[in-house]
Design a protein around this motif. Structure first.
Motif, mmCIF file in Angstrom:
data_model
loop_
_atom_site.group_PDB
_atom_site.id
_atom_site.type_symbol
_atom_site.label_atom_id
_atom_site.label_comp_id
_atom_site.label_asym_id
_atom_site.label_seq_id
_atom_site.Cartn_x
_atom_site.Cartn_y
_atom_site.Cartn_z
ATOM 1 N N CYS A 43 0.833 -1.207 0.000
ATOM 2 C CA CYS A 43 0.000 0.000 0.000
ATOM 3 C C CYS A 43 0.863 1.250 0.000
ATOM 4 C CB CYS A 43 -0.925 -0.008 1.212
ATOM 5 S SG CYS A 43 -2.225 -1.265 1.156
ATOM 6 N N TRP A 98 -10.648 9.195 -1.274
ATOM 7 C CA TRP A 98 -11.719 9.155 -0.286
ATOM 8 C C TRP A 98 -13.048 8.775 -0.934
ATOM 9 C CZ3 TRP A 98 -10.903 8.549 4.543
ATOM 10 C CH2 TRP A 98 -9.772 9.097 5.160
ATOM 11 N N CYS A 144 -13.453 6.934 -3.585
ATOM 12 C CA CYS A 144 -13.387 5.516 -3.944
ATOM 13 C C CYS A 144 -13.484 4.628 -2.714
ATOM 14 C CB CYS A 144 -12.096 5.227 -4.703
ATOM 15 S SG CYS A 144 -12.005 6.084 -6.286
ATOM 16 N N ALA A 145 -12.918 5.094 -1.590
ATOM 17 C CA ALA A 145 -13.050 4.333 -0.351
ATOM 18 C C ALA A 145 -14.520 4.232 0.046
ATOM 19 C CB ALA A 145 -12.233 4.988 0.759
ATOM 20 N N GLY A 163 -16.199 1.834 -2.440
ATOM 21 C CA GLY A 163 -15.822 0.458 -2.136
ATOM 22 C C GLY A 163 -16.525 -0.057 -0.899
ATOM 23 N N LEU A 164 -16.700 0.805 0.106
ATOM 24 C CA LEU A 164 -17.396 0.411 1.332
ATOM 25 C C LEU A 164 -18.851 0.076 1.039
ATOM 26 C CD1 LEU A 164 -17.504 0.159 4.436
ATOM 27 C CD2 LEU A 164 -18.008 2.614 4.519
ATOM 28 N N SER A 208 -19.152 -3.150 -1.139
ATOM 29 C CA SER A 208 -18.810 -4.367 -0.399
ATOM 30 C C SER A 208 -19.891 -4.733 0.604
ATOM 31 C CB SER A 208 -17.465 -4.179 0.322
ATOM 32 O OG SER A 208 -16.432 -3.879 -0.591
ATOM 33 N N THR A 235 -7.777 1.340 -4.313
ATOM 34 C CA THR A 235 -8.491 1.697 -3.079
ATOM 35 C C THR A 235 -9.741 0.850 -2.906
ATOM 36 O OG1 THR A 235 -7.668 3.971 -3.239
ATOM 37 C CG2 THR A 235 -9.567 3.584 -1.815
ATOM 38 N N CYS A 236 -10.468 0.633 -3.977
ATOM 39 C CA CYS A 236 -11.670 -0.197 -3.890
ATOM 40 C C CYS A 236 -11.321 -1.614 -3.447
ATOM 41 C CB CYS A 236 -12.382 -0.230 -5.240
ATOM 42 S SG CYS A 236 -13.307 1.268 -5.630
ATOM 43 N N VAL A 262 -10.413 -1.606 0.350
ATOM 44 C CA VAL A 262 -11.600 -1.479 1.189
ATOM 45 C C VAL A 262 -12.446 -2.751 1.115
ATOM 46 C CG1 VAL A 262 -13.753 -0.202 1.528
ATOM 47 C CG2 VAL A 262 -11.631 1.022 1.032
ATOM 48 N N LEU A 292 -10.915 -5.385 3.302
ATOM 49 C CA LEU A 292 -11.156 -5.120 4.720
ATOM 50 C C LEU A 292 -12.583 -5.472 5.124
ATOM 51 C CD1 LEU A 292 -9.299 -1.701 5.151
ATOM 52 C CD2 LEU A 292 -8.559 -3.938 5.980
ATOM 53 N N VAL A 293 -13.560 -5.064 4.323
ATOM 54 C CA VAL A 293 -14.961 -5.327 4.663
ATOM 55 C C VAL A 293 -15.252 -6.825 4.687
ATOM 56 C CG1 VAL A 293 -17.351 -5.058 3.873
ATOM 57 C CG2 VAL A 293 -15.794 -3.104 3.835
#
Length: 509
Positions: free
Chosen positions: A128, A405, A407-408, A411-412, A415, A476-477, A480, A483-484
């Motif tokens: 990263c 931000w 894209c985060a 992605g959240l 997901s 970024t997607c 995230v 992580l999700v």
């Protein structure tokens, strides 16, 4: 003659030292450069290091941390090998002996376990850091690919080591991996060609040496874990470090390269008495066009002792963290492996749980196709993103930061929907009982999530006209999304992989 022999014996320590150390005491810049240049273990460094790359915020020491954890794993792994026997009849007993009988055996095993988790984490964070500082840009494209190879080998090392304790946790986690290897049978069964063409069965037998997890699998995993994969890691590490040096060191502010790999002039002020092009060579300032061209001597320091001291500090911190975690938390050891009593839920290690979440929708798409496409896509980023971008700066420019931000957030949302929709409303087979199995295989939350991320990056490319910002969107997607899915699989999946808000709501057996 006798006096000459006596004199030679007297001077033996001095003569041996002079034959071993081929330079004077490193107290000047020249002698420090010689110390690095003439030492087998140090010469992979350049003789001088950029001051800016030694700042903790520049790299976080993540690459050195990953190497440090690999060294800790090697040392503790060799100690564990002394008492471990790779046999399905003895393996579990030898681990129990390490845990309860061998002096410091429990601590060594705990350190080994925690260092493995921390190595995976540091490699991920290192990737990263490299990406968000644009340090994969020319001329470092191939080294990014080498880094992706090291990432895959790190996961393979952890996966193969997972089976060795031969307990329930290990057995059923590896069984999940073996079923993923066999997942092409989903497609061949749907096409009706499994009897004549069975790549899934071949992959599973190649992995396990048999049709199920047994002695052949344990032997293969042990040899891969202690010989083959560590040797491959050492080879790629050598290439990785060598390319870092030959590509101009770590990416840093002020370095800008265009698509052809040529330096782009920045606005860094130059000393008025500097004329022409100059570059640091091996131990002197010479004319040339290497990545260090036009750098002032004042922007660098001797690698000995400054860079080596920083690396030693990171190594000491890694050892301290591993030992503290090993003293505070024991590595898990469940009952001996029993093929007749499956774990429910059977969960893979945390770094594979996002993959396991996608596998729950389709083992073939979620376990093979989506990861393969993701890895290939990430490896190709340096070759597709050819925008001139300043290296060594996190998300250079406000526009790139805003894109990250946005894209985060996208992605959240994507997901969470990929999990929430099937959990609350079911999926295709629930809505259309007669739908073709081929449609079910290819149209599932995992594949649609990947398509959404790719489509979003294309939208960003069309709106911004920047391949760098499109790459930021895609990367970024995926971060995230990983992580999700990992959080969902870790905390909200219970028996039969059903969704539960709390472990207290799990059904009682």
């Amino acid at each position: 003659m006798a006096n000459g022999l006596v004199e030679n014996l007297r001077r033996l320590p001095t003569n041996f030292r002079e034959s071993l150390v081929r330079h004077e005491r490193p107290v000047t810049d020249r002698s420090r450069s010689q110390a690095v240049f003439t030492n087998l273990f140090l010469h992979i460094h350049s003789t001088r290091t950029y001051v800016r790359t030694l700042a903790p915020a520049a790299t976080g020491g993540l690459g050195v941390a990953a190497l440090s954890f690999f060294a800790i794993l090697t040392a503790t792994g060799i100690a564990l090998m002394v008492y471990y026997t790779p046999s399905t009849e003895i393996a579990y007993a030898s681990i129990k002996d390490l845990h309860y009988v061998v002096p410091t055996g429990r601590l060594i095993r705990n350190i080994h376990r925690w260092a493995a988790h921390l190595m995976v984490l540091s490699v991920m964070l290192h990737m990263c850091r490299v990406f968000y500082t644009a340090s994969y840009k020319s001329p470092r494209e191939f080294n990014w690919v080498v880094g992706m190879g090291l990432f895959i080998l790190t996961l393979a090392l952890s996966f193969t080591g997972y089976l060795l304790p031969w307990d329930q946790l290990a057995y059923w986690a590896v069984t999940i991996g073996a079923n993923i290897a066999a997942s092409p049978r989903e497609l061949t069964d749907a096409l009706g060609i499994t009897d004549s063409f069975d790549p899934g069965g071949f992959q599973k037998e190649l992995l396990l040496g048999a049709s199920d997890v047994g002695q052949q699998a344990l032997t293969r995993f042990y040899l891969l874990h202690v010989i083959v994969l560590p040797a491959a890691v050492c080879v790629l590490l050598g290439v990785h470090f060598w390319r870092i040096r030959k590509d101009g060191g770590l990416g840093q502010p002020g370095q800008v390269h265009n698509a052809a790999g040529k330096g782009v002039e920045d606005e860094t002020p130059r000393s008025p008495d500097v004329e022409g092009e100059k570059s640091f060579g091996l131990m002197a300032i010479v004319h040339g066009t290497s990545p260090a061209t036009d750098e002032e001597p004042g922007t660098t320091v001797p690698s000995w002792p400054f860079a080596l001291r920083a690396e030693l500090l990171v190594f000491m911190v890694c050892v301290l963290v591993s030992v503290l975690l090993g003293m505070l938390f024991d590595a898990p050891l469940k009952e001996i492996a029993n093929p007749a009593v499956p774990e429910n839920p059977a969960k893979a290690p945390w770094y594979f749980l996002g993959l396991q979440e996608m596998v729950s929708y389709s083992a073939f798409m979620g376990g093979l196709v989506v990861p393969a496409v993701t890895i290939v896509g990430l490896a190709l980023i340096p070759y597709l993103d050819r925008d001139p971008t300043e290296q060594g700066v996190y998300l250079h420019g406000r526009h790139s930061q805003r894109i990250a931000w946005q894209c985060a957030l996208f992605g959240l949302i994507a997901s969470v929907l990929a999990v929430a929709v099937p959990v609350n409303f079911g999926w295709l087979r629930t809505w259309f009982p007669d739908v073709s199995q081929l449609v079910v295989i290819f149209v599932n939350p995992g594949s649609l999530l990947m398509a959404a991320f790719a489509g979003w990056s294309i939208v960003v490319l069309a709106r911004s006209g920047s391949t760098r910002r499109s790459a930021i969107a895609l990367f970024t997607c995926f971060v995230v999304g990983f992580l999700v899915l990992t959080i969902v699989a870790t905390f909200f999946r219970g028996p039969n992989w059903e969704f539960h808000w709390s472990q207290a709501t799990w059904p009682v057996h």
